[in-house]
Write a protein that holds these residues in place. Structure first.
Motif, mmCIF file in Angstrom:
data_model
loop_
_atom_site.group_PDB
_atom_site.id
_atom_site.type_symbol
_atom_site.label_atom_id
_atom_site.label_comp_id
_atom_site.label_asym_id
_atom_site.label_seq_id
_atom_site.Cartn_x
_atom_site.Cartn_y
_atom_site.Cartn_z
ATOM 1 N N PHE A 1 30.041 35.002 59.060
ATOM 2 C CA PHE A 1 31.280 35.619 58.593
ATOM 3 C C PHE A 1 31.127 36.041 57.139
ATOM 4 N N GLU A 2 31.628 37.247 56.821
ATOM 5 C CA GLU A 2 31.615 37.720 55.439
ATOM 6 C C GLU A 2 32.948 38.387 55.111
ATOM 7 N N VAL A 3 33.370 38.257 53.872
ATOM 8 C CA VAL A 3 34.547 38.953 53.361
ATOM 9 C C VAL A 3 34.071 40.011 52.375
ATOM 10 N N VAL A 4 34.515 41.244 52.585
ATOM 11 C CA VAL A 4 34.267 42.321 51.626
ATOM 12 C C VAL A 4 35.631 42.720 51.084
ATOM 13 N N ALA A 5 35.870 42.376 49.817
ATOM 14 C CA ALA A 5 37.184 42.573 49.211
ATOM 15 C C ALA A 5 37.188 43.830 48.348
ATOM 16 N N ILE A 6 38.154 44.710 48.606
ATOM 17 C CA ILE A 6 38.309 45.941 47.832
ATOM 18 C C ILE A 6 39.528 45.773 46.939
ATOM 19 N N SER A 7 39.302 45.806 45.628
ATOM 20 C CA SER A 7 40.399 45.629 44.681
ATOM 21 C C SER A 7 41.016 46.966 44.303
ATOM 22 N N LEU A 8 42.347 46.999 44.263
ATOM 23 C CA LEU A 8 43.078 48.179 43.812
ATOM 24 C C LEU A 8 43.498 48.031 42.351
ATOM 25 N N ASP A 9 42.746 47.241 41.614
ATOM 26 C CA ASP A 9 42.985 47.102 40.180
ATOM 27 C C ASP A 9 42.573 48.362 39.434
ATOM 28 N N VAL A 10 43.060 48.473 38.193
ATOM 29 C CA VAL A 10 42.597 49.535 37.304
ATOM 30 C C VAL A 10 41.918 48.957 36.062
ATOM 31 N N LYS A 11 42.141 47.677 35.794
ATOM 32 C CA LYS A 11 41.546 47.039 34.620
ATOM 33 C C LYS A 11 40.501 46.015 35.049
ATOM 34 N N ARG A 12 39.287 46.231 34.615
ATOM 35 C CA ARG A 12 38.164 45.382 35.009
ATOM 36 C C ARG A 12 38.395 43.911 34.645
ATOM 37 N N ASP A 13 38.871 43.649 33.437
ATOM 38 C CA ASP A 13 39.055 42.269 32.995
ATOM 39 C C ASP A 13 40.006 41.513 33.904
ATOM 40 N N ASN A 14 41.110 42.145 34.283
ATOM 41 C CA ASN A 14 42.072 41.496 35.180
ATOM 42 C C ASN A 14 41.441 41.180 36.525
ATOM 43 N N TRP A 15 40.653 42.113 37.033
ATOM 44 C CA TRP A 15 39.962 41.943 38.319
ATOM 45 C C TRP A 15 38.997 40.762 38.260
ATOM 46 N N VAL A 16 38.146 40.749 37.242
ATOM 47 C CA VAL A 16 37.125 39.704 37.119
ATOM 48 C C VAL A 16 37.763 38.332 36.909
ATOM 49 N N LYS A 17 38.791 38.274 36.067
ATOM 50 C CA LYS A 17 39.448 36.984 35.802
ATOM 51 C C LYS A 17 40.105 36.415 37.050
ATOM 52 N N ALA A 18 40.703 37.281 37.866
ATOM 53 C CA ALA A 18 41.339 36.827 39.103
ATOM 54 C C ALA A 18 40.305 36.273 40.079
ATOM 55 N N ILE A 19 39.161 36.932 40.169
ATOM 56 C CA ILE A 19 38.080 36.451 41.041
ATOM 57 C C ILE A 19 37.637 35.056 40.612
ATOM 58 N N GLU A 20 37.450 34.896 39.316
ATOM 59 C CA GLU A 20 36.987 33.605 38.790
ATOM 60 C C GLU A 20 38.054 32.524 38.938
ATOM 61 N N LYS A 21 39.281 32.854 38.581
ATOM 62 C CA LYS A 21 40.359 31.863 38.622
ATOM 63 C C LYS A 21 40.641 31.381 40.039
ATOM 64 N N ASP A 22 40.591 32.281 41.016
ATOM 65 C CA ASP A 22 40.902 31.919 42.400
ATOM 66 C C ASP A 22 39.685 31.407 43.158
ATOM 67 N N GLY A 23 38.508 31.415 42.521
ATOM 68 C CA GLY A 23 37.306 30.890 43.163
ATOM 69 C C GLY A 23 36.874 31.692 44.370
ATOM 70 N N LEU A 24 36.851 33.007 44.229
ATOM 71 C CA LEU A 24 36.543 33.899 45.351
ATOM 72 C C LEU A 24 35.059 34.246 45.326
ATOM 73 N N THR A 25 34.302 33.645 46.219
ATOM 74 C CA THR A 25 32.840 33.746 46.154
ATOM 75 C C THR A 25 32.245 34.772 47.116
ATOM 76 N N TRP A 26 33.079 35.588 47.713
ATOM 77 C CA TRP A 26 32.571 36.592 48.650
ATOM 78 C C TRP A 26 32.273 37.905 47.918
ATOM 79 N N VAL A 27 32.044 38.974 48.677
ATOM 80 C CA VAL A 27 31.657 40.269 48.119
ATOM 81 C C VAL A 27 32.886 40.983 47.555
ATOM 82 N N HIS A 28 32.769 41.467 46.313
ATOM 83 C CA HIS A 28 33.880 42.166 45.666
ATOM 84 C C HIS A 28 33.434 43.541 45.195
ATOM 85 N N VAL A 29 34.227 44.557 45.535
ATOM 86 C CA VAL A 29 33.944 45.913 45.073
ATOM 87 C C VAL A 29 35.237 46.566 44.603
#
Length: 374
Positions: free
Chosen positions: A296-324
């Protein structure tokens, strides 16, 4: 699970600061616009900002001016025949969306009632006022029912009846929007509406409405975005094969969805600013940990516009799957391909590439994965 709908026009407020610019007669472009206004109740030296209502990524104001003796003046030049702006205070305690053209426009507003300000001199603003008048009664009815739903002591039957009426009003609202676009094919307001709601109304309705547009509307920036949606949108359904795409990961690696064919893939659309998405993340983390070693794999597509917000959310929520992400909000190519109009949303794709589920969460997702992977 509540879904946040993507409505990037007057429903989304833009924030940001700017370098202050003094307006004088010498720097008012003769072929641009001048916005002369009254701002009753505002203290001297209150700053007003004029920002592009469509550009939520940069938030760079076109102009700013101090209120002096309850008056202000702003100027600039726009490349489009007409363009929507937001006139606002820095803290957004007062704001008003305005359609401007390269001509003189007057504004008469009052502190605390900025959204009710009178704007004269813009043909497009008049057209937008016609739209607001068309929508007024249905919006008032929606507000009335929403207020009733907040009351305590409602029975389940009463609540269900009110929710049913509210859904009918939402459908009526959509039909009124569509009717306005159909009846005003040369209005840039129609082009703006269709660009905003294209993925909500779907390819068939969008294609029909766009086909009747004036050549000027088709050539506008909104027309270009609608054309892009029609070119990209596949809107894959249950039982069909997935639609492929390539996007960039956090560390700059190019990832293609078909790279994961042979695995069960959850294509997850989300954003750091989406509350319901973030609330669901702990459940998805548990599901991912239970099934990641079983194919099983998760490929997450973010609709963010600010990179910092995107990266911080990934780290804070502990999301270890594929992010684009493309960091361009709802204009994300994958979102257009899959017809995403609200998040969270997802597609479950089987090992052979067949779409076998949509918007699956919690136990529903776990049960489906158990069938596919155990």
């Amino acid at each position: 699970m509540k879904k946040l709908y993507i409505l990037p026009f007057s429903f989304l407020l833009l924030t940001g600061g700017c370098a202050e610019k003094k307006i004088t007669a010498s720097n008012i472009p003769f072929d641009g616009f001048v916005l002369k206004g009254t701002a009753k109740g505002f203290a001297d030296s209150t700053l007003l900002y004029l920002e592009d209502a469509d550009n939520s990524k940069t938030n760079k104001p076109l102009d700013s001016a101090f209120v002096i003796n309850e008056r202000f003046e702003l100027s600039g030049k726009i490349e489009e025949p007409s363009q929507q702006f937001i006139l606002k205070t820095k803290d957004l305690s007062n704001y008003r969306f305005i359609w401007l053209e390269n001509k003189s426009v007057s504004f008469e507003g009052e502190k605390g009632k900025f959204r009710d300000a009178t704007v004269l001199g813009s043909v497009t603003e008049n057209e937008n006022n016609e739209l607001n008048t068309l929508m007024l009664s249905v919006r008032r009815s929606q507000d009335s029912i929403s207020n009733k739903l907040e009351e305590k002591g409602l029975t389940k039957i009463e609540r269900a009846e009110l929710n049913g009426k509210l859904q009918s009003l939402y459908q009526e609202e959509e039909q009124r929007y569509i009717s306005f676009v159909r009846n005003n094919p040369a209005s840039i307001v129609s082009a703006h509406l269709l660009e905003v709601f294209s993925s909500t109304w779907g390819r068939e309705t969008t294609e029909e409405l766009f086909g009747s547009f004036s050549e000027a509307n088709k050539a506008s920036k909104y027309g270009a975005l609608i054309s892009n949606y029609l070119r990209l949108n596949k809107d894959p359904k249950m039982g069909e094969q997935f639609a492929d795409f390539t996007q960039e990961t956090v560390d700059g690696k190019q990832v293609t969805l078909s790279d994961y064919k042979g695995k069960v893939v959850l294509l997850e659309f989300w954003a750091s600013w989406c509350g319901p998405c973030r609330l669901e993340n702990p459940n998805l983390v548990k599901t991912y940990n239970n099934y990641k070693d079983k194919g099983f794999e998760v490929v997450a597509i973010s609709l963010d516009v600010k990179r910092d917000n995107w990266v911080k959310a990934i780290e804070k929520d502990g999301l270890t799957w594929v992010h684009v992400s493309e960091l361009n909000g709802n204009k994300n190519t994958a979102a257009l391909i899959y017809g995403i109009n609200g998040i969270p949303d997802n597609f479950l794709i089987a090992k052979d590439g067949t779409i076998v589920g949509r918007n699956l969460r919690g136990e529903q997702l776990n049960e489906r994965l158990a069938e596919l992977l155990n």
